[in-house]
Scaffold this motif. Structure first.
Motif, mmCIF file in Angstrom:
data_model
loop_
_atom_site.group_PDB
_atom_site.id
_atom_site.type_symbol
_atom_site.label_atom_id
_atom_site.label_comp_id
_atom_site.label_asym_id
_atom_site.label_seq_id
_atom_site.Cartn_x
_atom_site.Cartn_y
_atom_site.Cartn_z
ATOM 1 N N SER A 1 0.695 -1.111 -0.001
ATOM 2 C CA SER A 1 0.051 0.075 -0.025
ATOM 3 C C SER A 1 0.854 1.191 -0.025
ATOM 4 O O SER A 1 0.709 2.355 -0.988
ATOM 5 N N MET A 2 1.850 1.255 1.005
ATOM 6 C CA MET A 2 2.843 2.499 0.864
ATOM 7 C C MET A 2 3.642 2.451 -0.390
ATOM 8 O O MET A 2 3.686 3.568 -0.915
ATOM 9 N N MET A 3 4.283 1.505 -0.945
ATOM 10 C CA MET A 3 4.879 1.390 -2.337
ATOM 11 C C MET A 3 4.046 1.875 -3.476
ATOM 12 O O MET A 3 4.661 2.478 -4.214
ATOM 13 N N CYS B 1 -0.310 6.796 8.934
ATOM 14 C CA CYS B 1 -0.779 6.004 9.675
ATOM 15 C C CYS B 1 -2.583 5.914 9.197
ATOM 16 O O CYS B 1 -2.937 4.832 9.107
ATOM 17 N N ALA B 2 -2.967 6.990 9.117
ATOM 18 C CA ALA B 2 -4.257 7.273 8.915
ATOM 19 C C ALA B 2 -4.640 6.678 7.738
ATOM 20 O O ALA B 2 -5.799 5.882 7.533
ATOM 21 N N ARG C 1 -7.149 3.292 6.663
ATOM 22 C CA ARG C 1 -8.239 3.290 5.940
ATOM 23 C C ARG C 1 -8.222 2.283 4.718
ATOM 24 O O ARG C 1 -8.804 1.634 4.341
ATOM 25 N N ASP C 2 -6.756 2.275 3.960
ATOM 26 C CA ASP C 2 -6.651 1.477 3.128
ATOM 27 C C ASP C 2 -6.592 0.000 3.192
ATOM 28 O O ASP C 2 -7.127 -0.895 2.510
ATOM 29 N N LEU C 3 -6.181 -0.346 4.690
ATOM 30 C CA LEU C 3 -6.264 -1.951 4.948
ATOM 31 C C LEU C 3 -7.524 -2.027 5.623
ATOM 32 O O LEU C 3 -7.921 -3.414 6.023
ATOM 33 N N SER C 4 -8.357 -1.031 6.004
ATOM 34 C CA SER C 4 -9.632 -1.320 6.706
ATOM 35 C C SER C 4 -9.491 -1.546 8.039
ATOM 36 O O SER C 4 -9.975 -3.096 8.624
ATOM 37 N N HIS C 5 -8.542 -1.254 8.763
ATOM 38 C CA HIS C 5 -7.917 -1.542 10.255
ATOM 39 C C HIS C 5 -8.340 -0.320 10.948
ATOM 40 O O HIS C 5 -8.376 0.853 10.700
ATOM 41 N N ASP C 6 -8.633 -0.597 12.349
ATOM 42 C CA ASP C 6 -8.754 0.531 13.341
ATOM 43 C C ASP C 6 -7.392 1.086 13.531
ATOM 44 O O ASP C 6 -6.456 0.529 13.080
ATOM 45 N N LYS C 7 -7.320 2.112 14.243
ATOM 46 C CA LYS C 7 -6.021 2.958 14.280
ATOM 47 C C LYS C 7 -5.168 2.180 15.423
ATOM 48 O O LYS C 7 -3.903 2.259 15.177
#
Length: 156
Positions: free
Chosen positions: A49-51, A58-59, A63-69
């Motif tokens: 996702s970063m690449m 981090c935000a 969002r991109d991974l559908s993870h909580d913070k």
């Protein structure tokens, strides 16, 4: 006209069930690639996702991974400990954590990507190019439909 009916609905035609099973089976098949490199599938997804430029904070990553913070913070902690990412506070907003891939992080992501490409190409040997392109287009269309529903707050 509605597609689904009470009598014709079941796991073999449920988009949710099929997407989940495909994801579960696919993850279990490619997990050895990640294990061999010392990372998890979620860590690889974050690195990719970063690449790909989808997450610089981090935000964004959450969002991109559908993870909580909280889960994203733990994920980034582990990746930072492994030397795959660095994080720094934004100069204009101290609440924002900027993420950057390290050369090691990029290298491990690329090695996994290349092995996964090779594996998917092996799995899709019996498919023709048009079938694969059509499947990808339809999945992208469904993703857009679901993203729009989420943005508009249309939940069940």
């Amino acid at each position: 006209m509605a597609f689904y009916t009470k009598t014709g609905f079941g796991p073999d035609c449920s988009l949710g069930y099929l997407a989940r099973r495909i994801h579960q089976i696919g993850q279990s098949l490619i997990e050895p690639v990640f294990v061999a490199e010392g990372l998890s599938g979620t860590q690889w997804s974050a690195l990719m996702s970063m690449m790909a430029g989808r997450a610089a904070t981090c935000a964004d990553l959450a969002r991109d991974l559908s993870h909580d913070k909280g889960a994203t913070t733990r994920l980034v902690d582990a990746m930072e400990q492994n030397g795959w990412v660095t994080r720094s506070r934004a100069s204009d907003d101290r609440r924002v954590l900027n993420l950057e891939l390290t050369p090691d992080g990029e290298a491990v992501a690329i090695r996994c990507r290349d092995r996964i490409i090779e594996y998917w190409n092996t799995l899709l040997t019996g498919w023709d190019r048009t079938e694969i392109e059509t499947l990808i287009e339809l999945m992208q269309k469904l993703r857009t439909t679901l993203d729009d529903a989420l943005t508009e707050g249309r939940r069940a």
